[in-house]
Design an enzyme around this catalytic site. Structure first.
Site, PDB file in Angstrom:
ATOM      1  N   ASP A 179     -23.328  -6.170  15.517  1.00 36.39           N
ATOM      2  CA  ASP A 179     -22.652  -6.647  16.724  1.00 36.39           C
ATOM      3  C   ASP A 179     -23.720  -7.156  17.675  1.00 36.39           C
ATOM      4  O   ASP A 179     -24.782  -6.561  17.785  1.00 36.39           O
ATOM      5  CB  ASP A 179     -21.879  -5.504  17.398  1.00 36.39           C
ATOM      6  CG  ASP A 179     -20.692  -5.065  16.557  1.00 36.39           C
ATOM      7  OD1 ASP A 179     -20.407  -5.741  15.544  1.00 36.39           O
ATOM      8  OD2 ASP A 179     -20.053  -4.059  16.907  1.00 36.39           O
ATOM      9  N   GLU A 221     -20.795 -11.273  13.092  1.00 39.61           N
ATOM     10  CA  GLU A 221     -19.553 -10.667  13.578  1.00 39.61           C
ATOM     11  C   GLU A 221     -18.746 -11.749  14.267  1.00 39.61           C
ATOM     12  O   GLU A 221     -19.297 -12.773  14.699  1.00 39.61           O
ATOM     13  CB  GLU A 221     -19.870  -9.540  14.566  1.00 39.61           C
ATOM     14  CG  GLU A 221     -20.530  -9.990  15.863  1.00 39.61           C
ATOM     15  CD  GLU A 221     -19.878  -9.380  17.101  1.00 39.61           C
ATOM     16  OE1 GLU A 221     -18.656  -9.154  17.077  1.00 39.61           O
ATOM     17  OE2 GLU A 221     -20.593  -9.145  18.085  1.00 39.61           O
TER      18      GLU A 221
END
EC number: 3.1.27.-
Lengths: 797, 571
Positions: free
Chosen positions: B149, B174
């Protein structure tokens, strides 16, 4: 079904059927299926359908061509499958032509959703039609590994299903006499095995592995007889395709009671496979063979030889050129010219980056050592051959290598020649002293060492360690201080864990005590109480506690440390009240509980004061596990004051007869003095449930114990009781401001009697978690979520 | 294996990945070289102790130093919540978490770590949370970047993700906010502060359920600054001892925070709060306004739930949920608008307090993701950690803008990417010298054809002259000649036919050396042509043509030429 759920279900079904209201959280659908599963397992599926027509409505709705989400489609199909698992419900659905439409005509469209929801494949109530089987064949090659794997399992189901009845009981029935569908599957597997493409061969092998692993019907034998020549022919290819799957299959065949007992050339195939596969591939097969209950001796010997092959090479090499291993393992790990079977030995020996692959088979060897039965001479051969491991590692040891030793340790200790036993500990010591050993290796070496010491035979008639172990200890103890000072917390921690184990096991023995006290280990351990790493502090607490339990003086009484023991108690109390991390505080509570249980001298000096102080500190702790441990300590104190509960379960309510009669009259007084009740009552209303539950059990036990206590008559009317009860009610409501202060025993007993502890226990058992998991809550949540959450979903933890 | 997370929505085996898909009977360590953990959030590291201590993975685990420090705290936190509940068998213990953490190898940013002979990894700053990293994974000339992330805009305590132009074969990114262009973070912060301020002004109590680490620190900094600026007096509490510990880590890893925090650190440590104090259970009953941060973040147990129950009945109070809540939790229920909650023993709790949701999650938005793709210049992109529909949109955008292929496989789906790895080949000096002797100087812009024998030995590739190869490998040389028969309609004698062939070729192949040998045969370079009589048809002659491998092209050309026949003799 709960009537409230029945009321909610129609609304939910219409939400599910509405593509404009997508279900964003697929865990809800999973949980919904779980719930239906419990319902159908407990009762009639037909009744469920009849009482909740909305379910049938949903299933019918799914059939209409529309933009339905694959999740809902998959959910509906799985639900239908689950319902149809009951005969009468199957008939019912069949009458409405629902099943054929869901899985028949609608089949292809239903299968379109497979990539999104592969699990539903397994709930298909397939009537094994050849057409459906074709679809499953094609799904075996799906790009989704879930779908591919589920398709394989489904094929086995279908095969089993189609052979139920006619072929099941007749081993004589040939595949030619099988139903069309089964024949089709068998031919498909055959074709796949003949294929030149490895993925297809793998698929076929996996299907067979599943089939032979799960079904032990006579037809499996027929299938194996037909297919085994093809499987054996795979060995003729170079390299052998799908070797992993092949090994799995052969082992599954060998384990099958139907197949292994028959004479279908299994052992020959196994022997052939062992010799055809590369050593790394053959390793797991060899290990599997050794674990078989019945297997020809020759094959067992062959398997054994495969496992020891790397070591044989090492030994041959070293025998021919004594200095060779040094050359074999230079920094780069490249084999030099001149090694007789060097090219072979290299993969076994060469360090492979960080984790040495020495020997590739070592894991297998280790497993073999620890789990398999070996004839005595084999064990000796193994032991002597494994001696080579010392030569080839030179401190660059790896975890597998130490594990090998660990296995060896266990076996040798049973009946090993003395010389080898000594050799083992020399090897272990080398690991422990080598500056190059990685933290993982050290940890395993410590574990192996402890096991080695543990299994070394004690000299008969003497409680001391075996002389060999004594010797080892002499060499070992100088190593430990270095490890306790390591810059790696992992190493310091493993060292402390090892030390704690050692003290626990041999702390009472003079030889050990002497050696330990002569070393700097105790002093270093004490210093580690202030380590920056909390894990290490916790381990140091445990080690110091253990040292002290064994009556080992920490530091010789010096002017700076008058009465070392006393200062340890103070130091641990300091850690308990100030350490910012939970692990050391929890470790302190464990030590204190143990000390109290064992009647440790410092505790026994003034037990009440000790307990009072510990409980006071523990009650303020933010970590509920520390508070729960405080209750554990309180229970030990309770047992010591009132006598042990008769049941082996510490929290069981003991009937009054079991309690010793005499001290009761005085018993609650010390409990009051240490303010145990204030602690327990506070814990009773703790926001963390395990604490509250533990406290409730403790108070129930206490109430039972004091049932016959007769304080001043009519204590219920004492004004103090009312005020305590009022305070407790406020506590229960969440206000925990004012303390209760000192309570008279009769007040406590009266309060205990008036409290509905059983009710509270019931309420605690029915925690918010139960509400969370209830189907009603699930249905409510699913309905409430429609359109409400949206963007929040994207936000992860 | 990239990350090893868990699903908090389940309470059984389904919360962990099904590792049997890697291998069912074999040992996991044989199938994986290493595990890389991108950051400490449980959906990225929650299954790690299960994987290493219960399933049996025994190899190395890589993560950054802050992640290594913070990961066990969160795992421990979650373990305690799980144990707090009923029926949580098959869950890892404290000891397992510790043993697992002992297998971790911590890495520094931009440090190249050699995992084994072939595999190397390198961490890049990812923002998102303290210690979050993107990893470049390289084998030979091929590489993959995994983002974990990340956040492309700096926030109050962390900087923005950054990666160099590493041109990986594949970028795995992501895509949480694949379609969103997030409103400016400032707006969300202002909104949050306004809500808290209003509630406090009207004398209400504000509850903010949080998990111990991460967002809590960001919100603390936000409130602290605001309180200071507005000179507010209402107390702010943090309910567990965790702030202290968490702040300890933020101090320890100050280099991982953003520039502003690092700069001001010398004068004032941002993580030493003046207004935020430790919470005591007794404070919840104090009259007057206050703000309390309490754990756990989903209001499903413990202190936050206890305070919530106490305050829920008063409409002046407020609860702000700063993160996602799983189904079943009180947090989830109030966020979905339920106002009457069933508590233990069929008690019903009526929620009158104000319920607010405030997203502070630090993910890159669509613009940020595009920016990262632009930075790294990958050959192809793979989208993960997002919703299919939104990914579809982003995929098209990426393919249009960057002209690279973009994939979005579902869970369990395999994507195969063709790559053209460059394999280094050594060349022998002899061969090079021979090339040089031909007088052509090497030119970097003009690739040149070079003949030689490729020897593959000990995973080395070498190009040598064929003579050297023969010598090295101890092989004898065999001469290979191609032969062909061409039928010509020519009633004349063989010698005459040969002569005709000679003159024809001489006129056509001007650049080649065509010879007529005394024995009557004709040669063109290494090609030998002989004329013979046809055994059955005296009007036809057979031309026997043979040539070596080196002159294959010329040989084929010549035979096709002869097959067309000879020009009519101009007697």
């Amino acid at each position: 079904m709960d009537p409230e759920c029945s009321q909610l279900l129609p609304a939910l079904c219409s939400v599910l059927a509405d593509p404009r209201q997508p279900v964003t959280d697929d865990t809800c659908l999973e949980k919904l299926l779980d719930w239906f599963k419990t319902i159908t397992e407990a009762g009639s599926s037909l009744l469920l359908l009849q009482e909740n027509p909305c379910l049938l409505g949903l299933l019918c709705h799914v059939l209409k061509p529309q933009d339905l989400s694959p999740r809902v489609l998959a959910f509906s199909l799985r639900l239908a499958g689950m319902l149809a698992a009951q005969e009468d419900c199957f008939q019912y659905l069949q009458q409405g032509e629902l099943l054929p439409r869901l899985f028949g005509e609608a089949g292809p469209s239903a299968l379109d959703s497979v990539p999104a929801e592969p699990r539903f494949l397994l709930s298909l109530p397939l009537s094994p039609t050849p057409g459906a089987v074709d679809t499953i064949f094609s799904l075996q090659g799906d790009s989704s590994l879930f779908v591919a794997s589920a398709a394989g399992q489904l094929l086995v189901h279908v095969l089993g299903l189609s052979l139920q009845g006619p072929a099941e009981g007749h081993p004589g029935l040939q595949t030619g006499d099988w139903p069309v569908c089964a024949q089709k599957i068998a031919s498909h597997i055959e074709e796949s095995l003949r294929s030149a493409a490895t993925p297809q061969i793998t698929q076929a092998l996996n299907v067979l592995t599943t089939a032979f692993g799960h079904c032990h019907n006579p037809w499996t034998q027929v299938l194996w007889v037909r297919l085994s020549p093809l499987v054996a022919s795979l060995l003729e290819k170079d390299p052998v395709p799908a070797a992993h799957s092949l090994v799995d299959l052969l082992l599954s065949v060998a384990r099958s009671p139907v197949l292994s007992s028959s004479s279908c050339g299994l052992w020959e195939t196994l022997a052939q496979t062992l010799s055809h596969l590369s050593p790394t591939q053959a390793g797991p097969l060899a290990l599997g063979i050794l674990k078989l209950q019945e297997c020809p001796q020759a094959l067992r010997a062959q398997a054994f030889a495969v496992l020891l092959q790397p070591l044989t090479c090492v030994l041959e090499a070293t025998a021919q050129a004594p200095g060779l291993l040094g050359m074999l393992l230079p920094e780069g790990g490249r084999v030099q010219e001149g090694s007789p079977r060097g090219s072979w030995a290299r993969p076994c020996l060469a360090p492979h980056g960080r984790h040495l692959t020495w020997p590739q088979n070592s894991w297998v060897v280790m497993r073999a050592c620890t789990t398999c039965w070996f004839p005595t001479q084999d064990r000796h051969t193994l032991a002597s051959r494994l001696g080579a491991s010392r030569l080839c590692d030179r401190g660059r040891a790896t975890a597998p290598a130490v594990l090998v030793l660990e296995g060896r340790v266990l076996h040798l200790s049973v009946s090993g020649p003395r010389e080898l036993v000594t050799q083992v500990f020399a090897v272990l010591l080398e690991y422990l002293t080598s500056p190059d050993s990685s933290p993982t290796v050290l940890k395993k070496a410590f574990q192996a060492t402890f096991r080695w010491l543990q299994s070394s035979p004690e000299t008969p008639g003497c409680s001391d360690l075996d002389p060999h172990a004594q010797l080892f200890l002499r060499d070992l103890l100088p190593v430990l201080p270095k490890r306790l000072c390591s810059p790696c917390w992992e190493v310091r921690d493993s060292g402390l864990e090892f030390l704690t184990q050692m003290i626990g096991r041999w702390g009472g023995q003079a030889g050990f005590r002497h050696a330990l006290l002569a070393s700097e280990v105790p002093e270093l351990t004490e210093q580690l109480l202030r380590d920056p790493e909390s894990y290490v502090r916790a381990s140091a607490v445990a080690a110091m506690g253990q040292l002290s339990s064994q009556g080992l003086p920490l530091t010789p009484a010096s002017p700076e440390h008058p009465g070392g023991q006393q200062s340890l108690l103070a130091e641990l109390l300091h850690i308990l009240s100030t350490d910012s991390e939970g692990f050391p505080r929890r470790a302190v509570m464990h030590v204190f509980t143990q000390w109290l249980r064992d009647g440790h001298a410092d505790v026994a000096r003034d037990t009440e004061r000790f307990v009072a102080r510990v409980l006071q500190v523990a009650s303020r702790d933010l970590d509920w596990e520390v508070r729960a441990q405080g209750l554990e300590l309180a229970l030990v104190f309770l047992e010591q004051t009132l006598g042990r509960p008769s049941s082996h379960c510490p929290y069981a309510v003991t009937p009054p007869v079991a309690a010793p009669p005499s001290p009761l009259a005085q018993a609650p007084r010390p409990l009051c003095r240490v303010q145990l009740f204030e602690f327990a009552f506070r814990a009773l209303f703790d926001c963390d449930r395990p604490v509250a539950q533990k406290s409730c059990d403790l108070l129930l036990f206490l109430r039972a114990q004091t049932a016959s206590y007769s304080g001043p008559q009519g204590s219920g009317s004492v004004p103090e009781v009312a005020s305590v009860e009022a305070a407790l009610q406020r506590w229960q409501a969440g206000e925990q401001g004012q303390p209760l202060g000192y309570l008279e025993p009769e007040v406590v007993v009266a309060v205990l009697r008036s409290m509905d502890l059983e009710g509270l226990r019931g309420a605690l058992a029915e925690s918010s978690d139960r509400v969370e998991k209830s189907p009603r809550s699930l249905l409510q949540d699913m309905l409430a979520t429609v359109g409400a959450l949206g963007e929040d979903e994207a936000d992860c933890y | 294996m990239l990350d090893c997370g868990m699903h908090m929505g389940f309470n059984d085996d389904r919360r962990f990945p099904d590792f049997s898909y890697i291998t069912r009977n074999g040992r996991l360590t044989d199938f994986l070289d290493c595990v890389i953990i991108s950051h400490f959030h449980l959906d990225h590291c929650g299954a790690l102790p299960y994987f290493s201590e219960m399933v049996g993975y025994d190899g190395p685990i890589y993560m950054t130093h802050p992640t290594q420090a913070i990961c066990p705290i969160l795992l421990e936190d979650y373990r305690k919540i799980a144990v707090d509940k009923k029926g949580e068998a098959n869950f890892f213990t404290s000891q397992m978490i510790k043993d697992c953490m002992k297998k971790v190898v911590a890495v520094h940013l931009h440090q190249t770590v050699q995992v084994d002979d072939e595999l190397e990894i390198k961490a890049y700053y990812a923002g998102h949370v303290l210690g979050a990293a993107m990893f470049q994974i390289k084998v030979g000339s091929e590489s993959v970047v995994y983002t974990g992330d990340y956040n492309m805009t700096p926030d109050r305590h962390l900087g923005a993700a950054w990666i160099d132009k590493c041109r990986p074969n594949l970028l795995i990114t992501e895509s949480t906010y694949a379609t969103t262009i997030r409103d400016s973070k400032r707006c969300r912060e202002r909104d949050f502060l306004k809500k808290v301020h209003e509630a406090v002004e009207r004398g209400g109590k504000v509850l903010i359920p949080v998990f111990a680490l991460g967002r809590a620190q960001e919100l603390c900094i936000l409130l602290e600054t605001f309180w200071e600026r507005m000179n507010l007096k209402a107390p702010i509490y943090f309910s567990t001892g965790l702030t202290e510990k968490a702040n300890h880590y933020y101090k320890l890893f100050i280099t991982w925070t953003n520039q502003k925090i690092r700069k001001t650190f010398v004068q004032r440590n941002m993580f030493e709060f003046k207004h935020i104090k430790a919470f005591d259970r007794a404070f919840a009953d104090n009259p007057g306004p206050m703000v309390v941060f309490a754990t756990p973040g989903m209001l499903h147990a413990g202190q936050s739930l206890q305070i919530f129950r106490k305050w829920a009945g008063n409409e002046k109070n407020m609860v702000i949920m700063p993160g996602y809540c799983v189904q079943g939790t009180v947090g989830h229920k109030i966020l979905s608008g339920q106002r009457k909650l069933e508590m233990e023993g069929r008690q019903v709790l009526e929620v009158k307090m104000q319920v607010e949701y405030m997203s502070f999650s630090a993910h890159a938005d669509a613009k940020g993701i595009m920016q990262l793709v632009g930075q790294a210049e990958p050959e192809s992109v793979l989208l993960v950690h997002g919703e299919a529909k939104k990914m579809e949109f982003l995929k098209q955008k990426i393919e249009q803008e960057f002209r690279v292929s973009c994939y979005m496989p579902a869970n369990g789906e395999t994507v195969t990417l063709p790559t053209s790895p460059s394999i280094p080949v050594g060349i022998s000096l002899g061969l090079l010298k021979r090339e040089m002797a031909q007088g052509l100087l090497p030119d970097a812009k003009k690739p040149r054809l070079l003949h030689g024998t490729l020897i593959m030995k000990d995973s080395n590739f070498r190009l040598v002259s064929s003579e050297q190869a023969l010598k090295e490998l101890g092989l004898a040389e065999h001469q290979l000649r191609f032969t062909c028969r061409v039928h010509l309609h020519d009633p004349r004698k063989e010698q005459e036919t040969a002569m005709r062939v000679y003159s024809h070729l001489k006129s056509v192949l001007k650049e080649h050396c065509v010879q007529h040998l005394p024995d009557g045969s004709v040669t063109v370079e290494s090609i030998l042509i002989q004329a013979a009589a046809h055994s059955e048809d005296p009007g036809t002659k057979v031309l026997l043509v043979s040539w070596t491998y080196q002159d294959e092209e010329l040989g084929s050309h010549l035979t096709s030429l002869l097959k067309k026949g000879l020009p009519q003799a101009t007697s």
